[in-house]
Design an enzyme around this catalytic site. Structure first.
Site, PDB file in Angstrom:
ATOM      1  N   PHE A   1      22.978  54.089 -54.327  1.00  0.00           N
ATOM      2  CA  PHE A   1      22.378  54.379 -55.521  1.00  0.00           C
ATOM      3  C   PHE A   1      21.076  54.020 -55.476  1.00  0.00           C
ATOM      4  CE2 PHE A   1      20.887  52.932 -59.735  1.00  0.00           C
ATOM      5  CZ  PHE A   1      20.889  53.937 -60.666  1.00  0.00           C
TER       6      PHE A   1
ATOM      7  N   TYR B   1      17.042  53.998 -57.346  1.00  0.00           N
ATOM      8  CA  TYR B   1      16.417  54.032 -58.608  1.00  0.00           C
ATOM      9  C   TYR B   1      14.872  53.879 -58.678  1.00  0.00           C
ATOM     10  CZ  TYR B   1      16.213  49.076 -57.710  1.00  0.00           C
ATOM     11  OH  TYR B   1      15.917  47.910 -56.867  1.00  0.00           O
ATOM     12  N   GLY B   2      14.467  53.986 -57.096  1.00  0.00           N
ATOM     13  CA  GLY B   2      12.891  53.949 -56.919  1.00  0.00           C
ATOM     14  C   GLY B   2      12.593  54.867 -55.943  1.00  0.00           C
ATOM     15  N   SER B   3      11.985  54.338 -54.982  1.00  0.00           N
ATOM     16  CA  SER B   3      11.412  55.252 -53.830  1.00  0.00           C
ATOM     17  C   SER B   3      12.836  56.154 -53.220  1.00  0.00           C
ATOM     18  CB  SER B   3      10.653  54.697 -52.727  1.00  0.00           C
ATOM     19  OG  SER B   3      11.411  53.544 -52.108  1.00  0.00           O
TER      20      SER B   3
ATOM     21  N   GLU C   1      13.559  47.587 -46.981  1.00  0.00           N
ATOM     22  CA  GLU C   1      13.788  47.001 -48.336  1.00  0.00           C
ATOM     23  C   GLU C   1      14.248  45.516 -47.988  1.00  0.00           C
ATOM     24  OE1 GLU C   1      13.100  49.044 -49.794  1.00  0.00           O
ATOM     25  OE2 GLU C   1      13.812  50.940 -49.788  1.00  0.00           O
TER      26      GLU C   1
END
Ligand code: BEZ
Length: 190
Positions: free
Chosen positions: A22, A24-26, A101
């Site tokens: 999932f 939600y950013g880049s 990340e």
């Protein structure tokens, strides 16, 4: 949510870990890993927030930018994109994402609703409040100024916000904080 994003049929996998990732950013616009299908997905109980400092991607250590993380909040939700990965490729994909990340983000398993309906288990990256780069909330104008001024090895912080806003808009995802921040940053001449 765009019709194109729904076009690919979803196949089941026999992976031992959740085959869905999932974003939600880049990851929404730059997953940079192979996937079988993608679906807009809803994560309940969490909100996307620009509360994580970025000294490595969209800023530098003495002038960090701000990037998104997820913050737990009762009644909140976050729309993003779920990617179905092949069992044979998961190890390599997760190893690469762990490096990408690495500044404070940890892999977490969450339940997301594909297109708001079918629940699946997915892996996501969350930078929690205990990590050293978690900066938390700030007044909108302060966050906007920080974003407008910050640049790092991955580019301008402003462009990160622009890409996020543009891709949420492309997917018909409403996010009030992102919209407010975008307006505030675009209004600045920094
Ligand atoms: C994401 O798109 O989900 C993401 C990107 C960067 C850091 C953490 C999460």
């Amino acid at each position: 949510m765009s019709k194109d994003a729904r076009a690919t049929p979803v196949r089941a996998t026999s992976a031992g870990v959740p085959a869905w990732i999932f974003g939600y950013g880049s990851l929404i616009w730059r997953p940079d890993f192979p996937f079988i299908a993608q679906r807009p997905a809803l994560l309940r109980g969490w909100r996307r927030r620009f509360w994580q400092a970025s000294p490595d991607h969209r800023g530098v250590p003495h002038a960090p930018g701000r990037v998104v993380t997820l913050v737990e909040e009762t009644g909140a939700h976050c729309w993003g994109m779920a990617f179905l990965t092949a069992a044979t490729e998961q190890e390599a994909i997760l190893a690469a994402l762990d490096i990408r990340e690495q500044n404070g983000y940890a892999r977490e398993e969450v339940m997301v609703a594909l297109e708001g309906k079918d629940m699946v288990s997915a892996l996501t990256y969350i930078a929690g409040p205990a990590n050293p780069s978690f900066v938390g909330p700030a007044p909108l104008q302060d966050m906007a100024t920080q974003i407008a001024r910050s640049h790092g090895p991955s580019g301008a912080n402003r462009d990160y916000l622009r890409e996020l806003a543009a891709n949420l808009s492309r997917l018909d995802i409403e996010d009030e904080e992102i919209a407010n921040l975008s307006r505030a940053v675009e209004a600045l001449r920094v």
